[in-house]
Design an enzyme around this catalytic site. Structure first.
Site, PDB file in Angstrom:
ATOM      1  N   TYR A  71       0.828  -1.221   0.000  1.00 12.72           N
ATOM      2  CA  TYR A  71       0.000   0.000   0.000  1.00 12.72           C
ATOM      3  C   TYR A  71       0.856   1.263   0.000  1.00 12.72           C
ATOM      4  O   TYR A  71       0.469   2.270  -0.592  1.00 12.72           O
ATOM      5  CB  TYR A  71      -1.020  -0.027   1.157  1.00 12.72           C
ATOM      6  CG  TYR A  71      -2.143  -0.964   0.807  1.00 12.72           C
ATOM      7  CD1 TYR A  71      -3.134  -0.569  -0.090  1.00 12.72           C
ATOM      8  CD2 TYR A  71      -2.168  -2.269   1.281  1.00 12.72           C
ATOM      9  CE1 TYR A  71      -4.128  -1.455  -0.480  1.00 12.72           C
ATOM     10  CE2 TYR A  71      -3.158  -3.158   0.901  1.00 12.72           C
ATOM     11  CZ  TYR A  71      -4.132  -2.737   0.027  1.00 12.72           C
ATOM     12  OH  TYR A  71      -5.109  -3.615  -0.378  1.00 12.72           O
ATOM     13  N   ARG A  74       1.649   1.862  -3.560  1.00 12.99           N
ATOM     14  CA  ARG A  74       0.488   2.426  -4.271  1.00 12.99           C
ATOM     15  C   ARG A  74       0.284   3.880  -3.881  1.00 12.99           C
ATOM     16  O   ARG A  74      -0.056   4.727  -4.713  1.00 12.99           O
ATOM     17  CB  ARG A  74      -0.778   1.611  -3.962  1.00 12.99           C
ATOM     18  CG  ARG A  74      -0.747   0.226  -4.601  1.00 12.99           C
ATOM     19  CD  ARG A  74      -2.017  -0.535  -4.310  1.00 12.99           C
ATOM     20  NE  ARG A  74      -3.184   0.077  -4.966  1.00 12.99           N
ATOM     21  CZ  ARG A  74      -4.443  -0.254  -4.677  1.00 12.99           C
ATOM     22  NH1 ARG A  74      -4.703  -1.168  -3.760  1.00 12.99           N
ATOM     23  NH2 ARG A  74      -5.446   0.340  -5.298  1.00 12.99           N
ATOM     24  N   HIS A 124     -14.821   1.387  -1.599  1.00 17.54           N
ATOM     25  CA  HIS A 124     -13.719   0.488  -1.218  1.00 17.54           C
ATOM     26  C   HIS A 124     -12.666   1.194  -0.369  1.00 17.54           C
ATOM     27  O   HIS A 124     -11.557   0.686  -0.211  1.00 17.54           O
ATOM     28  CB  HIS A 124     -13.063  -0.122  -2.470  1.00 17.54           C
ATOM     29  CG  HIS A 124     -13.926  -1.148  -3.153  1.00 17.54           C
ATOM     30  ND1 HIS A 124     -13.654  -1.669  -4.401  1.00 17.54           N
ATOM     31  CD2 HIS A 124     -15.074  -1.756  -2.742  1.00 17.54           C
ATOM     32  CE1 HIS A 124     -14.587  -2.560  -4.713  1.00 17.54           C
ATOM     33  NE2 HIS A 124     -15.461  -2.626  -3.732  1.00 17.54           N
ATOM     34  N   CYS A 132      -7.119   2.469  12.751  1.00 18.35           N
ATOM     35  CA  CYS A 132      -6.360   1.825  13.822  1.00 18.35           C
ATOM     36  C   CYS A 132      -6.963   0.455  14.127  1.00 18.35           C
ATOM     37  O   CYS A 132      -8.182   0.330  14.281  1.00 18.35           O
ATOM     38  CB  CYS A 132      -6.356   2.698  15.082  1.00 18.35           C
ATOM     39  SG  CYS A 132      -5.470   1.890  16.430  1.00 18.35           S
ATOM     40  N   CYS A 155      -3.212   5.314  20.516  1.00 22.67           N
ATOM     41  CA  CYS A 155      -3.152   4.117  21.375  1.00 22.67           C
ATOM     42  C   CYS A 155      -1.953   3.235  21.071  1.00 22.67           C
ATOM     43  O   CYS A 155      -1.798   2.188  21.694  1.00 22.67           O
ATOM     44  CB  CYS A 155      -4.445   3.309  21.254  1.00 22.67           C
ATOM     45  SG  CYS A 155      -4.610   2.475  19.683  1.00 22.67           S
ATOM     46  N   ASN A 224     -16.090   1.881 -21.526  1.00 18.80           N
ATOM     47  CA  ASN A 224     -14.962   0.979 -21.268  1.00 18.80           C
ATOM     48  C   ASN A 224     -14.178   0.830 -22.565  1.00 18.80           C
ATOM     49  O   ASN A 224     -14.627   1.290 -23.620  1.00 18.80           O
ATOM     50  CB  ASN A 224     -15.487  -0.389 -20.793  1.00 18.80           C
ATOM     51  CG  ASN A 224     -14.454  -1.173 -19.997  1.00 18.80           C
ATOM     52  OD1 ASN A 224     -13.360  -1.477 -20.485  1.00 18.80           O
ATOM     53  ND2 ASN A 224     -14.780  -1.476 -18.755  1.00 18.80           N
TER      54      ASN A 224
HETATM   55  P1  OAD Z   1     -10.335  -4.052 -13.151  1.00 10.85           P
HETATM   56  O1  OAD Z   1      -8.862  -4.047 -13.321  1.00 10.85           O
HETATM   57  O2  OAD Z   1     -11.008  -5.331 -12.835  1.00 10.85           O
HETATM   58  O3  OAD Z   1     -11.029  -3.475 -14.475  1.00 10.85           O
HETATM   59  C1  OAD Z   1     -10.617  -2.296 -15.097  1.00 10.85           C
HETATM   60  C2  OAD Z   1     -11.528  -2.043 -16.287  1.00 10.85           C
HETATM   61  O4  OAD Z   1     -11.154  -0.788 -16.854  1.00 10.85           O
HETATM   62  C3  OAD Z   1     -11.430  -3.092 -17.402  1.00 10.85           C
HETATM   63  O5  OAD Z   1     -12.746  -3.473 -17.768  1.00 10.85           O
HETATM   64  C4  OAD Z   1     -10.718  -2.348 -18.542  1.00 10.85           C
HETATM   65  O6  OAD Z   1     -11.171  -2.772 -19.816  1.00 10.85           O
HETATM   66  C5  OAD Z   1     -11.157  -0.906 -18.259  1.00 10.85           C
HETATM   67  N1  OAD Z   1     -10.243   0.133 -18.771  1.00 10.85           N
HETATM   68  C6  OAD Z   1      -8.891   0.135 -18.779  1.00 10.85           C
HETATM   69  N2  OAD Z   1      -8.412   1.286 -19.273  1.00 10.85           N
HETATM   70  C7  OAD Z   1      -9.501   2.057 -19.584  1.00 10.85           C
HETATM   71  C8  OAD Z   1      -9.686   3.364 -20.145  1.00 10.85           C
HETATM   72  N3  OAD Z   1      -8.649   4.124 -20.472  1.00 10.85           N
HETATM   73  N4  OAD Z   1     -10.948   3.816 -20.330  1.00 10.85           N
HETATM   74  C9  OAD Z   1     -12.015   3.040 -20.000  1.00 10.85           C
HETATM   75  N5  OAD Z   1     -11.909   1.803 -19.476  1.00 10.85           N
HETATM   76  C10 OAD Z   1     -10.675   1.309 -19.268  1.00 10.85           C
HETATM   77  O7  OAD Z   1     -10.672  -2.917 -12.062  1.00 10.85           O
HETATM   78  P2  OAD Z   1     -12.039  -2.653 -11.257  1.00 10.85           P
HETATM   79  O8  OAD Z   1     -13.225  -3.045 -12.045  1.00 10.85           O
HETATM   80  O9  OAD Z   1     -11.968  -1.296 -10.711  1.00 10.85           O
HETATM   81  O10 OAD Z   1     -11.093  -3.892  -5.068  1.00 10.85           O
HETATM   82  O11 OAD Z   1     -11.864  -3.694 -10.064  1.00 10.85           O
HETATM   83  C11 OAD Z   1     -12.830  -3.698  -9.036  1.00 10.85           C
HETATM   84  C12 OAD Z   1     -12.200  -3.970  -7.706  1.00 10.85           C
HETATM   85  O12 OAD Z   1     -11.380  -5.144  -7.803  1.00 10.85           O
HETATM   86  C13 OAD Z   1     -11.231  -2.909  -7.222  1.00 10.85           C
HETATM   87  O13 OAD Z   1     -11.868  -1.847  -6.571  1.00 10.85           O
HETATM   88  C14 OAD Z   1     -10.356  -3.661  -6.268  1.00 10.85           C
HETATM   89  C15 OAD Z   1     -10.161  -4.933  -7.061  1.00 10.85           C
HETATM   90  O14 OAD Z   1      -9.917  -6.065  -6.330  1.00 10.85           O
HETATM   91  C16 OAD Z   1     -10.459  -3.894  -3.892  1.00 10.85           C
HETATM   92  O15 OAD Z   1      -9.250  -3.782  -3.771  1.00 10.85           O
HETATM   93  C17 OAD Z   1     -11.381  -4.066  -2.739  1.00 10.85           C
END
Ligand code: OAD
Length: 255
Positions: A71, A74, A124, A132, A155, A224
């Site tokens: 983290y 990131r 998220h 903490c 703490c 997307n």
């Molecule tokens: P993903 O990595 O699963 O999906 C990213 C999406 O963004 C894909 O469908 C790509 O096609 C699309 N993409 C990439 N570049 C793009 C662009 N320039 N314009 C438009 N679309 C684009 O990420 P999330 O769906 O955010 O959770 O993943 C959901 C959750 O899974 C996250 O919040 C995280 C992860 O585990 C936690 O950490 C709790």
């Protein structure tokens, strides 16, 4: 192909023009053009890291130092990036709808707020905040380096990132507000998410009215690069980088 995209952008703008309430569900793709890695791409975060090790409560108990390294890396990356035109376009749309416009984001990077969006639900959590493990205090610490095993100033117990990990529930009030807004919205924009993580992806059927009574189903517009799990429920698909397509929607609305 260009004609298809133009037609989809026209349909997206038409849907928005007649909408009273708008919700946007965003995922990592909306920040990709800012230089924040997505999760499930071949070079994504989940290719380089094991979810169980860095994104579960068990992983944190086993090796908190490893989790903090992940983290902190990131946090350092996000401290160097800036919102892209997609984030700014959503902030501009909020100015048009005001309180009737809400961004529900799965992202933890804070870029929607940095772009000027105010009505944002971070379902998220956030890389900016710590929680903490002892007293539960949640604090915004920005993106300054935190050290490998940061301790609570009150703490002295171990701090953890205020991020929702796998096997953990979403923050109840935030998730309740996201569900209600999706139930009430006329249009849901689904931007840059693979729509495979639940319960976040449930907001799509909720907006359509498939999870309960909704007199008029909401219109779902997907932005997307490609079709996703959300596409079957989408009324309109706008396929292209959201940093380019979202500003085009604003242009069509005269914003
Ligand atoms: P993903 O990595 O699963 O999906 C990213 C999406 O963004 C894909 O469908 C790509 O096609 C699309 N993409 C990439 N570049 C793009 C662009 N320039 N314009 C438009 N679309 C684009 O990420 P999330 O769906 O955010 O959770 O993943 C959901 C959750 O899974 C996250 O919040 C995280 C992860 O585990 C936690 O950490 C709790």
């Amino acid at each position: 192909m260009a004609d298809d995209l133009d037609a989809a952008l026209d349909r997206a703008a038409d849907a928005l023009r007649s909408a009273r309430k708008v919700v946007v569900l965003t995922g990592a793709g909306v920040s990709a053009e800012s230089g924040v890695p997505t999760f499930r791409a071949s070079d994504g975060l989940w290719e380089g890291h094991r979810i169980e090790e860095v994104a579960t409560p068990f992983g944190f108990r086993r090796d908190p130092q490893l989790v903090w390294q992940f983290y902190n890396a990131r946090r350092a990356n996000v401290s160097k990036v800036a919102p892209n035109p997609g984030h700014y376009a959503l902030a501009k749309l909020e100015q048009r709808w005001g309180e009737d416009f809400m961004v529900v984001t799965q992202n933890v990077d804070g870029l929607h707020r940095a772009a000027g969006s105010r009505n944002v639900l971070e379902i998220h959590g956030s890389l900016h905040r710590t929680r903490c493990t002892g007293c539960g205090e949640i604090e915004d610490r920005g993106l300054e380096p935190l050290g490998e095993l940061p301790a609570c100033p009150r703490c002295a117990e171990l701090l953890r990132p205020d991020i929702v990990w796998f096997h953990e529930p979403l923050p109840a009030a935030v998730w309740g507000a996201a569900q209600l807004a999706s139930h009430e919205c006329d249009v849901l924009l689904v931007v840059g998410t693979s729509a495979v993580v639940y319960p976040a992806a449930d907001l799509i059927p909720i907006a359509k009215g498939d999870r309960g009574l909704k007199p008029v189903p909401g219109t779902v517009v997907e932005f997307n690069l490609t079709r996703t799990e959300a596409s079957v429920l989408a009324d309109v698909g706008v396929y292209g980088p959201s940093g380019q397509t979202l500003p085009k929607v604003c242009e069509r609305l005269g914003l």
